[in-house]
Write a protein that holds these residues in place. Structure first.
Motif, PDB file in Angstrom:
ATOM      1  N   THR A  60      34.076  39.644  43.840  1.00 53.27           N
ATOM      2  CA  THR A  60      35.228  38.812  43.528  1.00 53.27           C
ATOM      3  C   THR A  60      35.904  38.400  44.832  1.00 53.27           C
ATOM      4  OG1 THR A  60      36.749  40.690  43.334  1.00 53.27           O
ATOM      5  CG2 THR A  60      35.599  39.985  41.323  1.00 53.27           C
ATOM      6  N   LEU A  61      36.611  37.287  44.786  1.00 53.29           N
ATOM      7  CA  LEU A  61      37.258  36.726  45.971  1.00 53.29           C
ATOM      8  C   LEU A  61      38.730  36.465  45.679  1.00 53.29           C
ATOM      9  CD1 LEU A  61      37.267  35.274  48.783  1.00 53.29           C
ATOM     10  CD2 LEU A  61      36.604  33.185  47.540  1.00 53.29           C
ATOM     11  N   ALA A  62      39.618  37.050  46.475  1.00 50.64           N
ATOM     12  CA  ALA A  62      41.049  36.748  46.432  1.00 50.64           C
ATOM     13  C   ALA A  62      41.392  36.018  47.719  1.00 50.64           C
ATOM     14  CB  ALA A  62      41.865  38.027  46.294  1.00 50.64           C
ATOM     15  N   LEU A  63      41.761  34.754  47.592  1.00 53.01           N
ATOM     16  CA  LEU A  63      41.949  33.892  48.755  1.00 53.01           C
ATOM     17  C   LEU A  63      43.390  33.399  48.812  1.00 53.01           C
ATOM     18  CD1 LEU A  63      40.466  32.493  51.112  1.00 53.01           C
ATOM     19  CD2 LEU A  63      39.913  30.619  49.539  1.00 53.01           C
ATOM     20  N   THR A  64      44.088  33.741  49.899  1.00 53.23           N
ATOM     21  CA  THR A  64      45.450  33.263  50.121  1.00 53.23           C
ATOM     22  C   THR A  64      45.405  32.188  51.191  1.00 53.23           C
ATOM     23  OG1 THR A  64      46.323  35.449  49.573  1.00 53.23           O
ATOM     24  CG2 THR A  64      47.796  33.936  50.723  1.00 53.23           C
ATOM     25  N   LEU A  65      45.916  30.996  50.858  1.00 57.17           N
ATOM     26  CA  LEU A  65      45.820  29.842  51.743  1.00 57.17           C
ATOM     27  C   LEU A  65      47.205  29.284  52.069  1.00 57.17           C
ATOM     28  CD1 LEU A  65      42.973  27.947  49.835  1.00 57.17           C
ATOM     29  CD2 LEU A  65      42.725  29.117  52.035  1.00 57.17           C
ATOM     30  N   PRO A  66      47.451  28.959  53.345  1.00 56.72           N
ATOM     31  CA  PRO A  66      48.732  28.340  53.678  1.00 56.72           C
ATOM     32  C   PRO A  66      48.846  26.913  53.151  1.00 56.72           C
ATOM     33  CG  PRO A  66      47.314  28.452  55.608  1.00 56.72           C
ATOM     34  CD  PRO A  66      46.628  29.217  54.529  1.00 56.72           C
ATOM     35  N   ARG A  67      47.699  26.249  52.969  1.00 56.91           N
ATOM     36  CA  ARG A  67      47.662  24.879  52.446  1.00 56.91           C
ATOM     37  C   ARG A  67      46.229  24.582  52.005  1.00 56.91           C
ATOM     38  NH1 ARG A  67      47.507  25.230  57.695  1.00 56.91           N
ATOM     39  NH2 ARG A  67      45.876  24.165  58.884  1.00 56.91           N
ATOM     40  N   VAL A  68      46.048  23.513  51.281  1.00 58.55           N
ATOM     41  CA  VAL A  68      44.707  23.087  50.870  1.00 58.55           C
ATOM     42  C   VAL A  68      44.125  22.203  51.967  1.00 58.55           C
ATOM     43  CG1 VAL A  68      43.353  21.802  49.186  1.00 58.55           C
ATOM     44  CG2 VAL A  68      45.242  23.263  48.422  1.00 58.55           C
ATOM     45  N   ASP A  69      43.116  22.704  52.636  1.00 58.95           N
ATOM     46  CA  ASP A  69      42.404  21.979  53.691  1.00 58.95           C
ATOM     47  C   ASP A  69      40.962  21.853  53.219  1.00 58.95           C
ATOM     48  OD1 ASP A  69      40.850  21.282  55.919  1.00 58.95           O
ATOM     49  OD2 ASP A  69      42.178  22.282  57.328  1.00 58.95           O
ATOM     50  N   GLU A  70      40.596  20.665  52.736  1.00 58.17           N
ATOM     51  CA  GLU A  70      39.291  20.525  52.098  1.00 58.17           C
ATOM     52  C   GLU A  70      38.137  20.712  53.065  1.00 58.17           C
ATOM     53  OE1 GLU A  70      38.683  17.666  49.024  1.00 58.17           O
ATOM     54  OE2 GLU A  70      40.815  17.159  48.940  1.00 58.17           O
ATOM     55  N   ALA A  71      38.283  20.271  54.308  1.00 63.59           N
ATOM     56  CA  ALA A  71      37.209  20.475  55.284  1.00 63.59           C
ATOM     57  C   ALA A  71      37.020  21.970  55.548  1.00 63.59           C
ATOM     58  CB  ALA A  71      37.528  19.740  56.577  1.00 63.59           C
ATOM     59  N   TRP A  72      38.129  22.707  55.670  1.00 61.65           N
ATOM     60  CA  TRP A  72      38.050  24.154  55.884  1.00 61.65           C
ATOM     61  C   TRP A  72      37.412  24.830  54.679  1.00 61.65           C
ATOM     62  CZ3 TRP A  72      39.444  28.720  53.700  1.00 61.65           C
ATOM     63  CH2 TRP A  72      39.450  29.849  54.521  1.00 61.65           C
ATOM     64  N   GLY A  89      34.440  36.009  40.070  1.00 59.85           N
ATOM     65  CA  GLY A  89      35.852  35.831  39.750  1.00 59.85           C
ATOM     66  C   GLY A  89      36.724  36.058  40.963  1.00 59.85           C
ATOM     67  N   GLY A  90      38.028  36.068  40.744  1.00 60.13           N
ATOM     68  CA  GLY A  90      38.960  36.290  41.842  1.00 60.13           C
ATOM     69  C   GLY A  90      40.289  35.606  41.584  1.00 60.13           C
ATOM     70  N   ASP A  91      40.932  35.183  42.680  1.00 57.09           N
ATOM     71  CA  ASP A  91      42.253  34.573  42.567  1.00 57.09           C
ATOM     72  C   ASP A  91      42.516  33.740  43.815  1.00 57.09           C
ATOM     73  OD1 ASP A  91      44.770  34.099  41.407  1.00 57.09           O
ATOM     74  OD2 ASP A  91      45.686  35.707  42.583  1.00 57.09           O
ATOM     75  N   THR A  92      43.314  32.711  43.666  1.00 58.72           N
ATOM     76  CA  THR A  92      43.790  31.929  44.803  1.00 58.72           C
ATOM     77  C   THR A  92      45.307  31.829  44.715  1.00 58.72           C
ATOM     78  OG1 THR A  92      43.490  29.851  43.573  1.00 58.72           O
ATOM     79  CG2 THR A  92      41.690  30.545  45.022  1.00 58.72           C
ATOM     80  N   THR A  93      45.957  31.856  45.888  1.00 56.53           N
ATOM     81  CA  THR A  93      47.403  31.756  45.927  1.00 56.53           C
ATOM     82  C   THR A  93      47.824  31.171  47.266  1.00 56.53           C
ATOM     83  OG1 THR A  93      49.464  32.994  45.536  1.00 56.53           O
ATOM     84  CG2 THR A  93      47.773  34.074  46.870  1.00 56.53           C
ATOM     85  N   ALA A  94      49.078  30.767  47.363  1.00 53.44           N
ATOM     86  CA  ALA A  94      49.599  30.194  48.597  1.00 53.44           C
ATOM     87  C   ALA A  94      50.276  31.266  49.437  1.00 53.44           C
ATOM     88  CB  ALA A  94      50.598  29.084  48.277  1.00 53.44           C
ATOM     89  N   GLY A  95      50.082  31.178  50.769  1.00 51.68           N
ATOM     90  CA  GLY A  95      50.682  32.136  51.681  1.00 51.68           C
ATOM     91  C   GLY A  95      49.903  32.180  52.979  1.00 51.68           C
ATOM     92  N   PRO A  96      50.221  33.107  53.893  1.00 55.97           N
ATOM     93  CA  PRO A  96      49.468  33.247  55.143  1.00 55.97           C
ATOM     94  C   PRO A  96      48.006  33.538  54.853  1.00 55.97           C
ATOM     95  CG  PRO A  96      51.522  34.485  55.238  1.00 55.97           C
ATOM     96  CD  PRO A  96      51.363  34.035  53.819  1.00 55.97           C
ATOM     97  N   LEU A  97      47.109  32.967  55.649  1.00 53.39           N
ATOM     98  CA  LEU A  97      45.678  33.040  55.388  1.00 53.39           C
ATOM     99  C   LEU A  97      45.190  34.484  55.352  1.00 53.39           C
ATOM    100  CD1 LEU A  97      43.000  31.598  54.934  1.00 53.39           C
ATOM    101  CD2 LEU A  97      42.754  31.389  57.423  1.00 53.39           C
TER     102      LEU A  97
END
Length: 331
Positions: free
Chosen positions: A86-98, A119-127
């Motif tokens: 599973t992957l839990a990914l916290t992203l500061p913004r949506v960067d499609e190239a990244w 499965g997993g989760d995505t949320t906004a915040g520090p990478l």
């Protein structure tokens, strides 16, 4: 782009792609997986935080690879066959190239080892990247930290220390600095490590204990010695020194090999009577293995400045001045 569009575009696999270990795949509140009949489930979790575990300048495909590789390394140290993660990914913004680069590196390694993203989760915040990986192992065959016995030989795979050399190059502490070829070679070892899954599987029924080298060889060995209630002696002259490290001063070589983390090599013990079998396991897995020490009954770690002799590590004893990485003590 919204959260679910992001997941669908970069992390949702087509039905025809990748392995299918999940009975209920990604898309429900929980995925459901079933190990093969009679197998036990091995589970491990790792978190990577920008600025702590990786540099902001790292190539996103390499970061995706490493994020899964460090978890597969834990499975390899257990002798487990990868199944799913599973992957839990916290992203500061949506960067499609990244995201395109990150997901390509992540999923390519997943496909290489038949490990399904379920499965997993995505949320906004520090990478930050959190992965939980699952594997399967036959009952009684899991490699543990607690099985080392006096008289066992101590082994390490590959060429530990190169990732630390790359880190010092990034920090600008090396004098003289690495040339371009050397820097790119060791940088690859830091940013795109190879999980020793095949070796871990080959060591089932052969190794008496194992751990992956993530925080430094001596520090990680300490976990094995404490859990096994034994001690060990290491011959510094038997340590594997890669071509890139061989060009550096001896003190720097030892700093990198003994205390440098991020190697994700396997450190393991095996009976001396199985020496030839260990070499054969390494050859079958396509990775060199090096005998560096001997497990002893007396607690503690003893470092010898010589090579391996008829009775094990030789030479004068030297003080252990090396410490391993600690998230709450290191700056």
């Amino acid at each position: 782009m919204g959260e679910f569009d992001l997941i669908a575009r970069y992390f949702q696999r087509a039905e025809s792609q990748g392995p299918r270990h999940a009975v209920v795949p990604n898309g429900d509140d929980c995925a459901v997986i079933a190990p093969a009949a009679g197998m036990q489930l091995a589970v491990s979790t790792d978190t990577m935080v920008e600025g702590r575990h990786f540099l902001s300048t790292v190539d996103p495909a390499r970061l995706g690879h490493k994020a899964l590789a460090v978890n597969l390394s834990d499975l390899s140290a257990c002798g487990a066959q990868p199944l799913a993660f599973t992957l839990a990914l916290t992203l500061p913004r949506v960067d499609e190239a990244w995201l395109a680069g990150f997901s390509s590196g992540l999923l390519a390694l997943a496909d290489e080892h038949g490990c399904e993203l379920i499965g997993g989760d995505t949320t906004a915040g520090p990478l930050a990247i959190g992965i939980t990986v699952m594997g399967e192992v036959p009952p009684g065959q899991a490699l543990l930290r607690s099985g080392a016995r006096p008289g066992d030989e101590l082994w390490v795979s590959g060429w530990p220390g190169e990732a630390r050399l790359a880190l010092e190059a990034f920090r600008g502490t090396l004098a003289p600095p690495l040339d371009g070829e050397a820097f790119e070679a060791v940088r690859l070892r830091m940013e795109r490590p190879t999980p020793r899954v095949a070796l871990g599987l080959a060591l089932r029924g052969l190794a008496t204990s194992a751990i992956d080298v993530s925080d430094g060889l001596l520090g990680d060995l300490g976990h094995v010695l404490r859990r096994s209630r034994v001690g060990a002696a290491i011959a510094l002259g038997a340590l594997p020194i890669s071509a890139w490290l061989a060009a550096r001063p001896p003190a720097q070589q030892h700093d990198c090999v003994l205390a440098g983390g991020d190697d994700y090599e396997l450190l393991f013990t095996a009976p001396a009577t199985r020496h030839a079998d260990v070499l054969a396991a390494g050859q079958a897995a396509g990775v060199p293995v090096h005998r560096i020490g001997l497990v002893q009954a007396d607690a503690g770690l003893r470092l010898r400045d010589g090579a391996w002799g008829a009775e094990g590590p030789q030479g004068a004893g030297i003080a252990n001045r090396w410490t391993s990485f600690d998230h709450f003590k290191s700056s």
